[in-house]
Design a protein around this motif. Structure first.
Motif, PDB file in Angstrom:
ATOM      1  N   CYS A   1       0.832  -1.208   0.000  1.00 34.42           N
ATOM      2  CA  CYS A   1       0.000   0.000   0.000  1.00 34.42           C
ATOM      3  C   CYS A   1       0.864   1.255   0.000  1.00 34.42           C
ATOM      4  O   CYS A   1       0.553   2.239  -0.676  1.00 34.42           O
ATOM      5  CB  CYS A   1      -0.928  -0.004   1.209  1.00 34.42           C
ATOM      6  SG  CYS A   1      -2.190  -1.301   1.181  1.00 34.42           S
ATOM      7  N   PHE A   2       1.948   1.216   0.763  1.00 31.07           N
ATOM      8  CA  PHE A   2       2.850   2.369   0.850  1.00 31.07           C
ATOM      9  C   PHE A   2       3.465   2.681  -0.513  1.00 31.07           C
ATOM     10  O   PHE A   2       3.445   3.833  -0.969  1.00 31.07           O
ATOM     11  CB  PHE A   2       3.946   2.075   1.874  1.00 31.07           C
ATOM     12  CG  PHE A   2       4.876   3.236   2.128  1.00 31.07           C
ATOM     13  CD1 PHE A   2       4.482   4.291   2.928  1.00 31.07           C
ATOM     14  CD2 PHE A   2       6.143   3.261   1.565  1.00 31.07           C
ATOM     15  CE1 PHE A   2       5.335   5.364   3.163  1.00 31.07           C
ATOM     16  CE2 PHE A   2       7.003   4.321   1.803  1.00 31.07           C
ATOM     17  CZ  PHE A   2       6.597   5.370   2.599  1.00 31.07           C
ATOM     18  N   ILE A   3       3.997   1.666  -1.184  1.00 31.46           N
ATOM     19  CA  ILE A   3       4.603   1.872  -2.499  1.00 31.46           C
ATOM     20  C   ILE A   3       3.565   2.344  -3.503  1.00 31.46           C
ATOM     21  O   ILE A   3       3.817   3.232  -4.324  1.00 31.46           O
ATOM     22  CB  ILE A   3       5.278   0.577  -2.997  1.00 31.46           C
ATOM     23  CG1 ILE A   3       6.471   0.222  -2.111  1.00 31.46           C
ATOM     24  CG2 ILE A   3       5.736   0.728  -4.449  1.00 31.46           C
ATOM     25  CD1 ILE A   3       7.130  -1.100  -2.468  1.00 31.46           C
ATOM     26  N   SER A   4       2.371   1.758  -3.439  1.00 31.58           N
ATOM     27  CA  SER A   4       1.306   2.137  -4.367  1.00 31.58           C
ATOM     28  C   SER A   4       0.916   3.605  -4.190  1.00 31.58           C
ATOM     29  O   SER A   4       0.790   4.353  -5.170  1.00 31.58           O
ATOM     30  CB  SER A   4       0.088   1.240  -4.159  1.00 31.58           C
ATOM     31  OG  SER A   4      -0.942   1.555  -5.071  1.00 31.58           O
ATOM     32  N   VAL A   5       0.744   4.035  -2.949  1.00 20.72           N
ATOM     33  CA  VAL A   5       0.384   5.426  -2.661  1.00 20.72           C
ATOM     34  C   VAL A   5       1.482   6.379  -3.125  1.00 20.72           C
ATOM     35  O   VAL A   5       1.209   7.412  -3.764  1.00 20.72           O
ATOM     36  CB  VAL A   5       0.113   5.609  -1.151  1.00 20.72           C
ATOM     37  CG1 VAL A   5       0.048   7.093  -0.791  1.00 20.72           C
ATOM     38  CG2 VAL A   5      -1.182   4.927  -0.756  1.00 20.72           C
ATOM     39  N   ILE A   6       2.732   6.038  -2.840  1.00 21.30           N
ATOM     40  CA  ILE A   6       3.852   6.886  -3.234  1.00 21.30           C
ATOM     41  C   ILE A   6       3.950   6.984  -4.752  1.00 21.30           C
ATOM     42  O   ILE A   6       4.100   8.073  -5.323  1.00 21.30           O
ATOM     43  CB  ILE A   6       5.171   6.345  -2.662  1.00 21.30           C
ATOM     44  CG1 ILE A   6       5.192   6.444  -1.137  1.00 21.30           C
ATOM     45  CG2 ILE A   6       6.358   7.099  -3.257  1.00 21.30           C
ATOM     46  CD1 ILE A   6       5.255   7.839  -0.595  1.00 21.30           C
ATOM     47  N   SER A   7       3.863   5.851  -5.433  1.00 23.39           N
ATOM     48  CA  SER A   7       4.004   5.825  -6.892  1.00 23.39           C
ATOM     49  C   SER A   7       2.899   6.628  -7.570  1.00 23.39           C
ATOM     50  O   SER A   7       3.170   7.455  -8.452  1.00 23.39           O
ATOM     51  CB  SER A   7       3.969   4.381  -7.392  1.00 23.39           C
ATOM     52  OG  SER A   7       4.000   4.328  -8.794  1.00 23.39           O
ATOM     53  N   ILE A   8       1.661   6.404  -7.163  1.00 26.18           N
ATOM     54  CA  ILE A   8       0.534   7.109  -7.770  1.00 26.18           C
ATOM     55  C   ILE A   8       0.609   8.602  -7.470  1.00 26.18           C
ATOM     56  O   ILE A   8       0.385   9.444  -8.349  1.00 26.18           O
ATOM     57  CB  ILE A   8      -0.795   6.518  -7.281  1.00 26.18           C
ATOM     58  CG1 ILE A   8      -0.956   5.084  -7.808  1.00 26.18           C
ATOM     59  CG2 ILE A   8      -1.979   7.372  -7.721  1.00 26.18           C
ATOM     60  CD1 ILE A   8      -2.151   4.346  -7.240  1.00 26.18           C
ATOM     61  N   SER A   9       0.939   8.948  -6.234  1.00 24.01           N
ATOM     62  CA  SER A   9       1.024  10.364  -5.856  1.00 24.01           C
ATOM     63  C   SER A   9       2.126  11.081  -6.620  1.00 24.01           C
ATOM     64  O   SER A   9       1.903  12.157  -7.189  1.00 24.01           O
ATOM     65  CB  SER A   9       1.276  10.490  -4.347  1.00 24.01           C
ATOM     66  OG  SER A   9       0.232   9.914  -3.601  1.00 24.01           O
ATOM     67  N   ALA A  10       3.325  10.485  -6.649  1.00 26.24           N
ATOM     68  CA  ALA A  10       4.468  11.133  -7.292  1.00 26.24           C
ATOM     69  C   ALA A  10       4.242  11.310  -8.791  1.00 26.24           C
ATOM     70  O   ALA A  10       4.463  12.399  -9.336  1.00 26.24           O
ATOM     71  CB  ALA A  10       5.733  10.314  -7.037  1.00 26.24           C
ATOM     72  N   SER A  11       3.796  10.259  -9.454  1.00 31.45           N
ATOM     73  CA  SER A  11       3.590  10.353 -10.903  1.00 31.45           C
ATOM     74  C   SER A  11       2.442  11.299 -11.243  1.00 31.45           C
ATOM     75  O   SER A  11       2.500  12.028 -12.235  1.00 31.45           O
ATOM     76  CB  SER A  11       3.337   8.964 -11.495  1.00 31.45           C
ATOM     77  OG  SER A  11       2.255   8.319 -10.861  1.00 31.45           O
TER      78      SER A  11
END
Length: 286
Positions: free
Chosen positions: A231-241
């Protein structure tokens, strides 16, 4: 650990990967149109890392919980899995923080004073995060074995404090500029405020979960530890991109603004343009 709880943890983890992959395909057309063209620069490098490197890390995280993990368990080298997960989580957060740094720096029209202030804030936050994550990795190595490692609560607090301090500083500086800094309300400022609020809320929630991760891991074992990281990686990836893609779309759509005609050397007339102020604030120069 009950088998049903393991299934729930695995479903959450796989669901995070599915959402990340779906979000990628949903915006692939915009990505091709707004980011694949033009020269390659640092901003685009951040985008592709946050999008595709994070997705690769997410897939590896899933694999580590199955066949690869079994081989490492037989070799008695499970700590490698935990260290890898700790490193990729920290790396993903660092990419997001750099993107937020650039956005706020651009919002203040690349002020040298703001650059130094942001640099000091980032160095302080990054130092806390590095020290905290270093202690986490040390705990992982010292614990050894294939059970969920016992984390040092102080290390988690250090890491969470660094990340939280940075998010609060970025959010506060954005709000000040938007409401008290004399910046007029434009599509750009609306976009930055909306994205900033969303990222701040999501990251704050994840940091709060991180601070309770040790107790979660002890009670619910590795499946929920994997679910949290997914969940952490998913949130970071979606937010950053999304931060980069949304700004890029706005920049391209408003790159040129017509201001009339001017005479040419041949005696004709052509339409002249000036760069819109909102484009200057994006720092996306080709």
């Amino acid at each position: 650990m009950p088998y049903r709880l393991m299934q729930v943890g695995d479903l959450i983890s796989f669901g995070a990967l599915a959402i990340q992959a779906w979000e990628l395909f949903a915006h692939l057309t915009d990505e091709v149109e707004y980011l694949w063209k033009g020269r390659f620069n640092f901003i685009k490098a951040l985008y592709f890392c946050s999008r595709y490197v994070s997705l690769a890390a997410q897939i590896v995280n899933q694999l580590l919980s199955y066949g690869i993990a079994i081989k490492l368990e037989k070799a008695g080298n499970c700590s490698t899995i935990f260290v890898f997960k700790s490193v990729i989580g920290h790396a993903a957060l660092t990419m997001l923080e750099i993107i937020l740094f650039i956005r706020v720096y651009a919002l203040y029209k690349q002020s040298l004073k703001i650059k130094y202030i942001l640099a000091i804030v980032y160095i302080c936050a990054a130092s806390l995060e590095i020290v905290g994550n270093g202690f986490v990795i040390r705990s992982i190595i010292q614990t050894g074995g294939c059970q969920s490692p016992s984390m040092d609560n102080g290390a988690l607090i250090l890491f969470g404090s660094g990340a939280g301090f940075y998010q609060i500083a970025i959010f506060a500086m954005s709000l000040y500029k938007l409401y008290d800094g004399g910046l007029s309300k434009t599509p750009l400022t609306t976009l930055m405020l909306r994205d900033g609020v969303i990222v701040f809320v999501l990251l704050t929630a994840m940091m709060l979960v991180l601070l309770t991760y040790d107790s979660l891991a002890r009670n619910l074992d590795l499946a929920f530890g994997k679910a949290f990281l997914s969940c952490f990686i998913s949130v970071i990836s979606i937010s950053a991109s999304s931060l980069i893609l949304n700004m890029r779309k706005l920049a391209v759509k408003n790159t040129l603004r017509s201001v009339g005609y001017r005479n040419t050397a041949e005696g004709g007339a052509e339409r002249s343009y000036i760069t819109d102020e909102s484009i200057c604030l994006t720092s996306f120069y080709e």
